[in-house]
Scaffold this active site. Structure first.
Site, PDB file in Angstrom:
ATOM      1  N   ASP A 134       5.711   3.183   3.490  1.00  0.00           N
ATOM      2  CA  ASP A 134       6.204   2.448   4.657  1.00  0.00           C
ATOM      3  C   ASP A 134       7.630   2.910   5.004  1.00  0.00           C
ATOM      4  O   ASP A 134       8.466   3.097   4.103  1.00  0.00           O
ATOM      5  CB  ASP A 134       6.199   0.944   4.293  1.00  0.00           C
ATOM      6  CG  ASP A 134       6.390   0.039   5.496  1.00  0.00           C
ATOM      7  OD1 ASP A 134       6.006   0.435   6.612  1.00  0.00           O
ATOM      8  OD2 ASP A 134       6.918  -1.083   5.313  1.00  0.00           O
ATOM      9  N   GLY A 162      11.635  -9.217   9.152  1.00  0.00           N
ATOM     10  CA  GLY A 162      12.290 -10.422   8.651  1.00  0.00           C
ATOM     11  C   GLY A 162      11.839 -11.642   9.443  1.00  0.00           C
ATOM     12  O   GLY A 162      10.918 -11.551  10.262  1.00  0.00           O
TER      13      GLY A 162
HETATM   14  P1  13P Z   1       8.068  -8.441   7.932  1.00  0.00           P
HETATM   15  O1  13P Z   1       8.981  -8.452   6.764  1.00  0.00           O
HETATM   16  O2  13P Z   1       8.671  -9.025   9.139  1.00  0.00           O
HETATM   17  O3  13P Z   1       6.721  -9.008   7.603  1.00  0.00           O
HETATM   18  O4  13P Z   1       7.811  -6.893   8.321  1.00  0.00           O
HETATM   19  C1  13P Z   1       6.987  -6.103   7.538  1.00  0.00           C
HETATM   20  C2  13P Z   1       6.900  -4.717   8.036  1.00  0.00           C
HETATM   21  O5  13P Z   1       6.793  -4.468   9.217  1.00  0.00           O
HETATM   22  C3  13P Z   1       6.910  -3.637   7.047  1.00  0.00           C
HETATM   23  O6  13P Z   1       6.896  -2.391   7.621  1.00  0.00           O
END
Ligand code: 13P
Length: 282
Positions: free
Chosen positions: A80, A179
């Site tokens: 990611d 977040g």
């Molecule tokens: P969140 O922390 O808002 O769920 O985002 C996760 C995300 O997009 C990881 O790439």
């Protein structure tokens, strides 16, 4: 290990999304794969560069490999928000088959150039590549984007981007942020529908924590096939771990003191699988 192509194309065809959960260690990976297996849902285990720095690329790779052999559902390890090509290469050599290269903070031309390079490298390893066009607000790892500076994905540019880079899936910026949200987010569904009309590869929604379920469902109905969730899993784990340790100051056995935290996280995983409508697909 699998890449993400097959599971995302199946989700796209059948009108659901594959949940991608960010995890950090053995316990969080176990919670996710156990629930995904119980619900017969495909699942993506995502790790940011920070996660791999913390736990080790080889350790995370090995844990997910064990899980994918153990359970008869698709389990994909996904890089990611990676920005460093050498780290991506290291993971590809270890056998990771699903990559996000995030050059969305660079100029458009640089984004195209960097992503294209990663696509060429990853495809040689049989890996699939996600890239982002536009910018999300909030924080991912150490990267902070001022919400006001967030830029949404331009549909016409998306067509050009997909064509020039050869990516397998596209992360779109339509109003989500990493977040939690200060107020309820308002997703730009018209833009999403526009993008879907002109781009046929799977679309990815980042920053799904805190987005109301009906908004995520609507985004799925308009073509989102991968939903990323990180913060909403971290919170129940941490809150319950803290609560247990405060209530049991004598606790010193990690096999016991993490139990409530894992259970609480597991419930959130379940609700997110239901939100994505990915249960009973395998
Ligand atoms: P969140 O922390 O808002 O769920 O985002 C996760 C995300 O997009 C990881 O790439």
């Amino acid at each position: 290990m699998n890449n993400s192509k097959e599971i995302l194309l199946k989700a796209q065809k059948e009108g659901y999304a594959v949940p991608a959960f960010n995890c950090h260690n053995l316990e969080t990976i176990q919670v996710i794969v156990e629930m995904a297996n119980e619900m017969r849902s495909p699942v993506i285990i995502a790790g940011t560069p920070g996660t791999f720095d913390y736990a080790g690329r080889d350790y995370i790779q090995a844990i997910v490999e064990v899980a994918s052999k153990k359970y008869n559902i698709p389990i994909v390890l996904h890089l990611d928000h990676h920005t460093d090509i050498d780290s991506i290469e290291e993971s590809l050599e270890l056998g990771t088959k699903s990559v996000m290269i995030d050059a969305s903070h660079r100029s458009y031309d640089d984004n195209v150039k960097i992503v294209k390079e990663v696509v060429e490298m990853a495809h040689k390893h049989g890996a699939t590549v996600e890239a982002e066009l536009g910018m999300l607000g909030g924080q991912e790892d150490d990267l902070i984007v001022d919400e006001k500076d967030s830029k949404y994905t331009n549909p016409a540019q998306a067509v050009d981007f997909v064509k020039k880079t050869g990516i397998d899936s596209l992360a779109v910026a339509i109003g989500t942020a990493h977040g939690l949200y200060k107020e309820e987010p308002k997703l730009d569904f018209e833009r999403l529908a526009e993008i879907r009309k002109v781009v046929d590869i799977p679309l990815v929604l980042h920053g799904a924590s805190g987005v109301p379920e009906e908004q995520v469902r609507k985004a799925i109905s308009l073509g989102i096939t991968k939903v990323n969730i990180a913060t909403e899993l971290k919170i129940p784990f941490s809150d319950n771990l803290r609560k247990y340790l405060v209530e049991h100051p004598e606790a010193n056995d990690p096999r016991k003191y993490m139990s409530d935290a894992k259970k609480a996280m597991s419930e959130v995983v379940k609700s997110k699988i239901l939100m994505c409508m990915s249960e009973n697909r395998y």
